[in-house]
Structure formats: structure tokens, C-alpha cells
Design a protein around this motif. Structure first.
Motif, PDB file in Angstrom:
ATOM      1  N   ALA A  85       0.969  -1.042   0.459  1.00 28.25           N
ATOM      2  CA  ALA A  85      -0.278  -0.164  -0.078  1.00 28.25           C
ATOM      3  C   ALA A  85       0.975   1.266   0.086  1.00 28.25           C
ATOM      4  CB  ALA A  85      -0.936  -0.001   1.300  1.00 28.25           C
ATOM      5  N   GLU A  86       1.836   1.200   0.671  1.00 27.96           N
ATOM      6  CA  GLU A  86       2.708   2.669   0.994  1.00 27.96           C
ATOM      7  C   GLU A  86       3.488   2.193  -0.711  1.00 27.96           C
ATOM      8  OE1 GLU A  86       6.915   2.880   2.945  1.00 27.96           O
ATOM      9  OE2 GLU A  86       5.481   3.304   4.685  1.00 27.96           O
ATOM     10  N   ARG A  87       4.167   1.608  -0.994  1.00 25.33           N
ATOM     11  CA  ARG A  87       4.272   1.859  -2.564  1.00 25.33           C
ATOM     12  C   ARG A  87       3.572   2.055  -3.525  1.00 25.33           C
ATOM     13  NH1 ARG A  87       6.063  -4.316  -4.050  1.00 25.33           N
ATOM     14  NH2 ARG A  87       5.711  -4.563  -1.752  1.00 25.33           N
ATOM     15  N   LEU A  88       2.037   1.779  -4.034  1.00 25.60           N
ATOM     16  CA  LEU A  88       1.555   2.025  -4.597  1.00 25.60           C
ATOM     17  C   LEU A  88       1.273   3.792  -4.468  1.00 25.60           C
ATOM     18  CD1 LEU A  88      -0.652   1.744  -6.919  1.00 25.60           C
ATOM     19  CD2 LEU A  88      -2.092   0.318  -5.160  1.00 25.60           C
ATOM     20  N   THR A  89       1.068   3.430  -3.073  1.00 25.18           N
ATOM     21  CA  THR A  89      -0.197   5.229  -2.751  1.00 25.18           C
ATOM     22  C   THR A  89       1.445   6.582  -3.231  1.00 25.18           C
ATOM     23  OG1 THR A  89      -0.974   4.368  -0.977  1.00 25.18           O
ATOM     24  CG2 THR A  89      -0.493   6.745  -1.019  1.00 25.18           C
ATOM     25  N   ALA A 142      -2.055   0.257 -14.627  1.00 22.46           N
ATOM     26  CA  ALA A 142      -2.154  -1.868 -13.558  1.00 22.46           C
ATOM     27  C   ALA A 142      -0.947  -1.590 -14.223  1.00 22.46           C
ATOM     28  CB  ALA A 142      -2.938  -1.495 -15.867  1.00 22.46           C
ATOM     29  N   GLY A 143      -0.241  -1.902 -14.463  1.00 20.73           N
ATOM     30  CA  GLY A 143       1.485  -2.467 -15.060  1.00 20.73           C
ATOM     31  C   GLY A 143       1.761  -1.873 -12.942  1.00 20.73           C
ATOM     32  N   TRP A 144       1.860  -1.106 -12.447  1.00 22.85           N
ATOM     33  CA  TRP A 144       2.370  -1.085 -11.050  1.00 22.85           C
ATOM     34  C   TRP A 144       1.453  -2.555 -10.115  1.00 22.85           C
ATOM     35  CZ3 TRP A 144       1.766   4.229 -10.708  1.00 22.85           C
ATOM     36  CH2 TRP A 144       2.391   5.682 -10.820  1.00 22.85           C
ATOM     37  N   LEU A 145       0.123  -2.339 -10.763  1.00 20.46           N
ATOM     38  CA  LEU A 145      -0.708  -3.355  -9.944  1.00 20.46           C
ATOM     39  C   LEU A 145      -0.833  -4.862 -10.015  1.00 20.46           C
ATOM     40  CD1 LEU A 145      -4.687  -1.408 -10.490  1.00 20.46           C
ATOM     41  CD2 LEU A 145      -2.437  -1.737  -8.135  1.00 20.46           C
ATOM     42  N   ALA A 146      -0.130  -5.258 -11.212  1.00 22.38           N
ATOM     43  CA  ALA A 146       0.874  -6.095 -11.868  1.00 22.38           C
ATOM     44  C   ALA A 146       1.769  -6.276 -11.105  1.00 22.38           C
ATOM     45  CB  ALA A 146       1.032  -6.266 -13.421  1.00 22.38           C
ATOM     46  N   VAL A 147       2.359  -5.802 -10.954  1.00 18.44           N
ATOM     47  CA  VAL A 147       3.663  -6.593  -9.797  1.00 18.44           C
ATOM     48  C   VAL A 147       3.005  -6.682  -8.659  1.00 18.44           C
ATOM     49  CG1 VAL A 147       5.817  -5.321  -8.586  1.00 18.44           C
ATOM     50  CG2 VAL A 147       5.509  -4.276 -11.312  1.00 18.44           C
ATOM     51  N   LEU A 148       2.572  -5.494  -8.361  1.00 14.75           N
ATOM     52  CA  LEU A 148       1.855  -6.125  -6.773  1.00 14.75           C
ATOM     53  C   LEU A 148       1.020  -7.546  -6.594  1.00 14.75           C
ATOM     54  CD1 LEU A 148       0.589  -2.969  -5.174  1.00 14.75           C
ATOM     55  CD2 LEU A 148       2.739  -3.804  -5.034  1.00 14.75           C
ATOM     56  N   ARG A 164      -8.392   2.044 -13.309  1.00 18.41           N
ATOM     57  CA  ARG A 164      -9.614   2.856 -13.335  1.00 18.41           C
ATOM     58  C   ARG A 164     -10.513   3.244 -12.639  1.00 18.41           C
ATOM     59  NH1 ARG A 164     -11.247  -1.248 -17.830  1.00 18.41           N
ATOM     60  NH2 ARG A 164     -12.740  -2.056 -16.609  1.00 18.41           N
ATOM     61  N   LEU A 165     -10.207   2.897 -11.338  1.00 14.41           N
ATOM     62  CA  LEU A 165     -10.314   3.111 -10.082  1.00 14.41           C
ATOM     63  C   LEU A 165     -10.084   4.286  -9.906  1.00 14.41           C
ATOM     64  CD1 LEU A 165     -12.432   3.627  -7.394  1.00 14.41           C
ATOM     65  CD2 LEU A 165     -11.305   1.676  -6.452  1.00 14.41           C
ATOM     66  N   LEU A 166      -8.936   3.953  -9.377  1.00 15.63           N
ATOM     67  CA  LEU A 166      -7.521   4.625  -8.940  1.00 15.63           C
ATOM     68  C   LEU A 166      -7.483   5.959  -9.200  1.00 15.63           C
ATOM     69  CD1 LEU A 166      -4.591   2.047  -8.014  1.00 15.63           C
ATOM     70  CD2 LEU A 166      -6.477   3.749  -6.534  1.00 15.63           C
ATOM     71  N   MET A 167      -7.343   5.703 -10.948  1.00 17.52           N
ATOM     72  CA  MET A 167      -7.673   6.839 -12.109  1.00 17.52           C
ATOM     73  C   MET A 167      -8.057   7.822 -11.714  1.00 17.52           C
ATOM     74  SD  MET A 167      -4.394   7.513 -13.086  1.00 17.52           S
ATOM     75  CE  MET A 167      -4.875   8.735 -13.513  1.00 17.52           C
ATOM     76  N   LEU A 190      -3.555  12.766   1.324  1.00 18.76           N
ATOM     77  CA  LEU A 190      -2.825  10.512   1.354  1.00 18.76           C
ATOM     78  C   LEU A 190      -4.615   9.636   2.375  1.00 18.76           C
ATOM     79  CD1 LEU A 190      -0.735   9.625   1.777  1.00 18.76           C
ATOM     80  CD2 LEU A 190      -0.758  10.739   4.207  1.00 18.76           C
ATOM     81  N   GLN A 191      -5.001  10.803   2.359  1.00 19.16           N
ATOM     82  CA  GLN A 191      -5.237   9.590   3.303  1.00 19.16           C
ATOM     83  C   GLN A 191      -7.289   9.002   1.983  1.00 19.16           C
ATOM     84  OE1 GLN A 191      -6.766   8.963   6.530  1.00 19.16           O
ATOM     85  NE2 GLN A 191      -8.005   7.231   5.644  1.00 19.16           N
ATOM     86  N   VAL A 192      -7.235   9.944   1.681  1.00 17.19           N
ATOM     87  CA  VAL A 192      -8.307   9.325   0.092  1.00 17.19           C
ATOM     88  C   VAL A 192      -7.129   8.309  -0.899  1.00 17.19           C
ATOM     89  CG1 VAL A 192      -9.380  10.341  -2.131  1.00 17.19           C
ATOM     90  CG2 VAL A 192      -9.949  12.036  -0.253  1.00 17.19           C
ATOM     91  N   LEU A 193      -6.517   9.071  -0.920  1.00 17.57           N
ATOM     92  CA  LEU A 193      -5.309   7.991  -1.867  1.00 17.57           C
ATOM     93  C   LEU A 193      -4.994   6.686  -1.129  1.00 17.57           C
ATOM     94  CD1 LEU A 193      -2.745   9.801  -3.082  1.00 17.57           C
ATOM     95  CD2 LEU A 193      -3.974   8.914  -4.460  1.00 17.57           C
ATOM     96  N   ASP A 194      -5.220   6.859   0.423  1.00 13.08           N
ATOM     97  CA  ASP A 194      -5.128   5.547   1.102  1.00 13.08           C
ATOM     98  C   ASP A 194      -6.107   4.031   1.280  1.00 13.08           C
ATOM     99  OD1 ASP A 194      -2.987   5.502   2.126  1.00 13.08           O
ATOM    100  OD2 ASP A 194      -3.080   6.672   4.373  1.00 13.08           O
TER     101      ASP A 194
END
Length: 205
Positions: A85-89, A142-148, A164-167, A190-194
Motif C-alpha cells: 500500500a505504501e509503495r502504490l500510494t 495497471a502495470g504497477w498493480l501487476a507487480v503487486l 480505472r478506479l485509482l485514476m 493522503l487519506q483519500v489515496l489510502d
């Protein structure tokens, strides 16, 4: 053979100044570097800097343009020693307009940019370019999510939908940054992104 022209020299010196300003902002994101500080960092005189950037606003806009052109780094997402979560944020935060520069630019600059795409005089080319940029960013997320997903932090096959949700969330935060009456503070962003990141992960933080 490289032909060095006057244009090449001007572009090189402008790049030197912009990169100096970016280094100062990277060291202190909340600061607004003065012309004298940027000139000192670039190793030139203040009068030379003003030759290339007559006003501090012109310099800020050049720094912002460079930041928006630069592709986001993917180094953080591959650092498996840190929570997913920290990395993606951290990666998603790169997609927002730089806060320190947004606060310095007039809203009219952003209004003009939006009008060029969505206004009555917008061209089909500008709208296609906007759509292409959005699609490129979704693919990157999507590439970042594929790594996770490879680590088991994201459900396999959900990368496109989650991107799509995150964007959608990132677009909303970006809009709030440029609207003077709708800005969130850093903690609220930061709270919204978290919350958005938590929604696409499997409960791992």
C-alpha cells in the motif's frame, strides 16, 4: 556530427536553470526558491538567469512543465521490502500536479489548458491527445498493480478495473489541487489515496 547552434546553447542553459530549481524543490517541496537561490544552485549569476526567465513566474511554469512531461518513476513499486500500500500510494502521488508549483500559478493557466481540450474551440486532435495521455497513465497504473499481483497483494485479473478506479480518484485530487476553492490539504489527499489503495488491495498494508 553535432552542430551546436545558438538555439542549442539557449536550450541547454534553460535546462540547467530548470534542473537547478527542481533540485531545490526536491530538497524542500514546501519552499518557493528565490531567483538568487536558483542562480546559485545553477552556478550562474542572477542577471543571467533573468535573461532566460525574466520573471519568477516564468521559471515556475517551466519547472511545472518539465515535471508534467517527465514519466513517473517505477522504482518504488518494485521495492518489496516496503508494504504494498505504501509503495502504490507513493507512485500515485507522482501523478498529481506538484503542490508547491500549483499554489504559485494563477488559476487562469489551468483554465486555459482545460479550455484547449474541453472548450468550444477545442480541436479533435487536442481531445485525442488528452484521451491518449489518460490511457497511457491507466496502463502505467495497471502495470504497477501487476507487480503487486505477482506478490499476491492484488487479485489477479483485477488490474485494469482497479487502475480505472485509482485514476478516477487521482483525476479528482488533481482537479481539487488546481481549483482554489476546492483544495485538500496534504493529510486529506493522503487519506483519500489510502482509502482508494486499500479498496484494491487484499487487506495487506
Amino acid at each position: 556530427m553535432l552542430v551546436v547552434t545558438e538555439r542549442t546553447t539557449v536550450d541547454t542553459r534553460r535546462d540547467q536553470i530548470v534542473e537547478a530549481a527542481r533540485r531545490l524543490l526536491a530538497a524542500d517541496p514546501e519552499s518557493s526558491p528565490t531567483v538568487r537561490a536558483v542562480a546559485l544552485e545553477a552556478g550562474i549569476g542572477a542577471s543571467t538567469l533573468r535573461h532566460y526567465f525574466p520573471t519568477q513566474r516564468a521559471l515556475r511554469e517551466a519547472v511545472l512543465d518539465r515535471a508534467l512531461e517527465e514519466p513517473p518513476s517505477e522504482l518504488a513499486i518494485r521495492d518489496s521490502s516496503r508494504p504494498p500500500a505504501e509503495r502504490l500510494t507513493e507512485c500515485l502521488l507522482q501523478l498529481l500536479p506538484p503542490q508547491a508549483l500549483v499554489e504559485e500559478l494563477p488559476f487562469s493557466r489551468w483554465a486555459e489548458a482545460l479550455a484547449a481540450v474541453f472548450g468550444p474551440d477545442a480541436t479533435a486532435e487536442s481531445r485525442l491527445a488528452w484521451a491518449a495521455n489518460g490511457a497511457q497513465l491507466r496502463r502505467r497504473v495497471a502495470g504497477w498493480l501487476a507487480v503487486l499481483a505477482e506478490e499476491g497483494a492484488v487479485a489477479p485479473g483485477s488490474e485494469e478495473r482497479s487502475a480505472r478506479l485509482l485514476m478516477t480518484v487521482v483525476d479528482g485530487l488533481a482537479t481539487s489541487r488546481i481549483l482554489p476553492v476546492a483544495r485538500h490539504d496534504a493529510a486529506e489527499e493522503l487519506q483519500v489515496l489510502d482509502d482508494a489503495v486499500a479498496a484494491v488491495l487484499r487487506g495487506r498494508r
